[in-house]
Each structure stands twice: as C-alpha cells, then as structure tokens.
Design a protein around this motif. Sequence first.
Motif, PDB file in Angstrom:
ATOM      1  N   ILE A 124      55.982  -4.029  37.718  1.00 53.30           N
ATOM      2  CA  ILE A 124      55.000  -3.393  38.604  1.00 53.30           C
ATOM      3  C   ILE A 124      55.483  -3.494  40.046  1.00 53.30           C
ATOM      4  N   THR A 125      55.471  -2.376  40.742  1.00 47.19           N
ATOM      5  CA  THR A 125      55.888  -2.371  42.145  1.00 47.19           C
ATOM      6  C   THR A 125      54.757  -2.888  43.027  1.00 47.19           C
ATOM      7  N   ALA A 126      55.103  -3.257  44.243  1.00 47.66           N
ATOM      8  CA  ALA A 126      54.099  -3.707  45.209  1.00 47.66           C
ATOM      9  C   ALA A 126      53.061  -2.610  45.446  1.00 47.66           C
ATOM     10  N   GLU A 127      53.514  -1.385  45.511  1.00 43.53           N
ATOM     11  CA  GLU A 127      52.602  -0.264  45.720  1.00 43.53           C
ATOM     12  C   GLU A 127      51.637  -0.100  44.546  1.00 43.53           C
ATOM     13  N   GLN A 128      52.137  -0.290  43.328  1.00 41.19           N
ATOM     14  CA  GLN A 128      51.270  -0.197  42.155  1.00 41.19           C
ATOM     15  C   GLN A 128      50.227  -1.311  42.154  1.00 41.19           C
ATOM     16  N   PHE A 129      50.658  -2.524  42.510  1.00 41.52           N
ATOM     17  CA  PHE A 129      49.708  -3.632  42.625  1.00 41.52           C
ATOM     18  C   PHE A 129      48.642  -3.316  43.670  1.00 41.52           C
ATOM     19  N   ASP A 130      49.087  -2.828  44.827  1.00 36.95           N
ATOM     20  CA  ASP A 130      48.147  -2.490  45.902  1.00 36.95           C
ATOM     21  C   ASP A 130      47.146  -1.435  45.434  1.00 36.95           C
ATOM     22  N   SER A 131      47.629  -0.447  44.700  1.00 39.88           N
ATOM     23  CA  SER A 131      46.765   0.613  44.189  1.00 39.88           C
ATOM     24  C   SER A 131      45.737   0.051  43.203  1.00 39.88           C
ATOM     25  N   MET A 132      46.192  -0.799  42.304  1.00 39.18           N
ATOM     26  CA  MET A 132      45.267  -1.396  41.330  1.00 39.18           C
ATOM     27  C   MET A 132      44.230  -2.265  42.027  1.00 39.18           C
ATOM     28  N   LEU A 133      44.674  -3.070  42.979  1.00 33.97           N
ATOM     29  CA  LEU A 133      43.747  -3.937  43.703  1.00 33.97           C
ATOM     30  C   LEU A 133      42.743  -3.127  44.508  1.00 33.97           C
ATOM     31  N   SER A 134      43.204  -2.050  45.099  1.00 33.11           N
ATOM     32  CA  SER A 134      42.318  -1.172  45.853  1.00 33.11           C
ATOM     33  C   SER A 134      41.250  -0.577  44.941  1.00 33.11           C
ATOM     34  N   PHE A 135      41.640  -0.132  43.766  1.00 31.11           N
ATOM     35  CA  PHE A 135      40.685   0.413  42.810  1.00 31.11           C
ATOM     36  C   PHE A 135      39.640  -0.634  42.422  1.00 31.11           C
ATOM     37  N   VAL A 136      40.087  -1.831  42.088  1.00 30.37           N
ATOM     38  CA  VAL A 136      39.168  -2.896  41.679  1.00 30.37           C
ATOM     39  C   VAL A 136      38.186  -3.210  42.802  1.00 30.37           C
ATOM     40  N   GLU A 137      38.668  -3.297  44.033  1.00 24.87           N
ATOM     41  CA  GLU A 137      37.794  -3.575  45.178  1.00 24.87           C
ATOM     42  C   GLU A 137      36.767  -2.456  45.380  1.00 24.87           C
ATOM     43  N   LYS A 138      37.208  -1.203  45.307  1.00 27.95           N
ATOM     44  CA  LYS A 138      36.289  -0.072  45.476  1.00 27.95           C
ATOM     45  C   LYS A 138      35.234  -0.051  44.377  1.00 27.95           C
ATOM     46  N   TYR A 139      35.656  -0.297  43.151  1.00 26.49           N
ATOM     47  CA  TYR A 139      34.716  -0.267  42.036  1.00 26.49           C
ATOM     48  C   TYR A 139      33.710  -1.412  42.159  1.00 26.49           C
ATOM     49  N   ASN A 140      34.177  -2.582  42.563  1.00 27.71           N
ATOM     50  CA  ASN A 140      33.276  -3.715  42.784  1.00 27.71           C
ATOM     51  C   ASN A 140      32.247  -3.409  43.863  1.00 27.71           C
ATOM     52  N   ARG A 141      32.694  -2.827  44.970  1.00 29.89           N
ATOM     53  CA  ARG A 141      31.765  -2.470  46.048  1.00 29.89           C
ATOM     54  C   ARG A 141      30.732  -1.455  45.560  1.00 29.89           C
ATOM     55  N   HIS A 142      31.183  -0.481  44.783  1.00 26.21           N
ATOM     56  CA  HIS A 142      30.273   0.527  44.230  1.00 26.21           C
ATOM     57  C   HIS A 142      29.230  -0.133  43.327  1.00 26.21           C
ATOM     58  N   LEU A 143      29.666  -0.999  42.425  1.00 26.15           N
ATOM     59  CA  LEU A 143      28.726  -1.657  41.517  1.00 26.15           C
ATOM     60  C   LEU A 143      27.765  -2.570  42.275  1.00 26.15           C
ATOM     61  N   ASP A 144      28.255  -3.253  43.298  1.00 28.45           N
ATOM     62  CA  ASP A 144      27.365  -4.080  44.138  1.00 28.45           C
ATOM     63  C   ASP A 144      26.286  -3.219  44.786  1.00 28.45           C
ATOM     64  N   ALA A 145      26.673  -2.038  45.283  1.00 31.72           N
ATOM     65  CA  ALA A 145      25.703  -1.129  45.914  1.00 31.72           C
ATOM     66  C   ALA A 145      24.692  -0.626  44.888  1.00 31.72           C
ATOM     67  N   GLU A 146      25.132  -0.320  43.688  1.00 32.09           N
ATOM     68  CA  GLU A 146      24.232   0.134  42.626  1.00 32.09           C
ATOM     69  C   GLU A 146      23.224  -0.958  42.266  1.00 32.09           C
ATOM     70  N   ILE A 147      23.702  -2.170  42.175  1.00 28.36           N
ATOM     71  CA  ILE A 147      22.815  -3.303  41.861  1.00 28.36           C
ATOM     72  C   ILE A 147      21.792  -3.486  42.975  1.00 28.36           C
ATOM     73  N   LYS A 148      22.259  -3.401  44.211  1.00 26.50           N
ATOM     74  CA  LYS A 148      21.358  -3.549  45.358  1.00 26.50           C
ATOM     75  C   LYS A 148      20.315  -2.439  45.370  1.00 26.50           C
ATOM     76  N   GLU A 149      20.741  -1.220  45.061  1.00 27.68           N
ATOM     77  CA  GLU A 149      19.831  -0.074  45.052  1.00 27.68           C
ATOM     78  C   GLU A 149      18.736  -0.242  43.992  1.00 27.68           C
ATOM     79  N   LEU A 150      19.071  -0.858  42.896  1.00 33.92           N
ATOM     80  CA  LEU A 150      18.081  -1.115  41.852  1.00 33.92           C
ATOM     81  C   LEU A 150      17.074  -2.182  42.287  1.00 33.92           C
TER      82      LEU A 150
END
Length: 159
Positions: A124-150
């Motif tokens: 895995i390249t550094a860029e691929q790791f960065d991309s995966m980590l970015s996705f996980v962070e964005k998805y976590n933030r989205h789910l946190d917002a959904e939970i808060k909205e509920l």
Amino acid sequence: MNKVDQVIIGFRDLYNKLVWLNKDKMEASLKGYKSSEVHCIEYIEKNADSNVTQLAESFYMTRGAISKLTQKLINKGLIESYQKSDNKKEIYFKLTDQGRVIYNIHEDLHKEFQERDKAVYEQITAEQFDSMLSFVEKYNRHLDAEIKELGKDMKSESI
C-alpha cells in the motif's frame, strides 16, 4: 451490486475474517479473560487517568455496564482505582502489575498479527493509506452527525 454495497460488505467481511483468524490464538493466550476485559485493560493502559465516563464513551456502553466491568477487573487484581488530590469526586483507573502482563500479552498478539499481514501493508502506498484514512474519518463524521440528528447519545446506550 453497487460500489457502496461492495465497500460495506468488504469491511464487514474483512473484520469477520480478522476476528476468526485471531480468535483461537487470542482465547488460548488470554484464557479466562473476556474480550471486553482485555480491551478495557488496553484502554486504561493507553489513556492516562481513565475514568468510567471515558470508558463508557469509548466502548459505547452505559456507565453502569462499565462500572460492573471495572469492578470485575479490580476483583481480579488487574486494575486499581485512585483519586487525585485535587479532585476527590472522580475515580480513575490504572493497571496493576498483573494487568500489565495481560496488556503485554494482548499487544504482543497484535504485533504478531500485524507481522502476519505485513505483506499486504507493504504493497500500500502512502497515498492509498491517506485515501483510506480520509474515507474512514469522513464516514465517522457523517455517522456522528446522523446520531446527533437523531437526538440520541449512542455512547449512553449499549450496542
């Protein structure tokens, strides 16, 4: 099947395979200890001045459930509670020497499993790791917002 379904199923399958592959060795090496106990020990070791509230938030469990769990760990001689001189209200936890032994066994197993899977990570390249980590962070933030909205506090409910 669309890409979103593929990602979700892929994450679930990956997680389930990791659990299955690691289970026998974990159970044999940490016989007599439940997964929740071992992970509580890990959290306490890695987070100075851990308390019931922090543990409950981290494990998405109720404070009552964490109180029971920490009491079991105290009774087993794996953790001990303490208070700070400037805050007699709050109770904190730290590992005993026996708790540190369990922590070290668990950490060594994780290192062994990472070594087993090293061939994949090396590709895995550094860029691929960065991309995966970015996705996980964005998805976590989205789910946190959904939970808060509920209007729910997921961390005050058991999963």
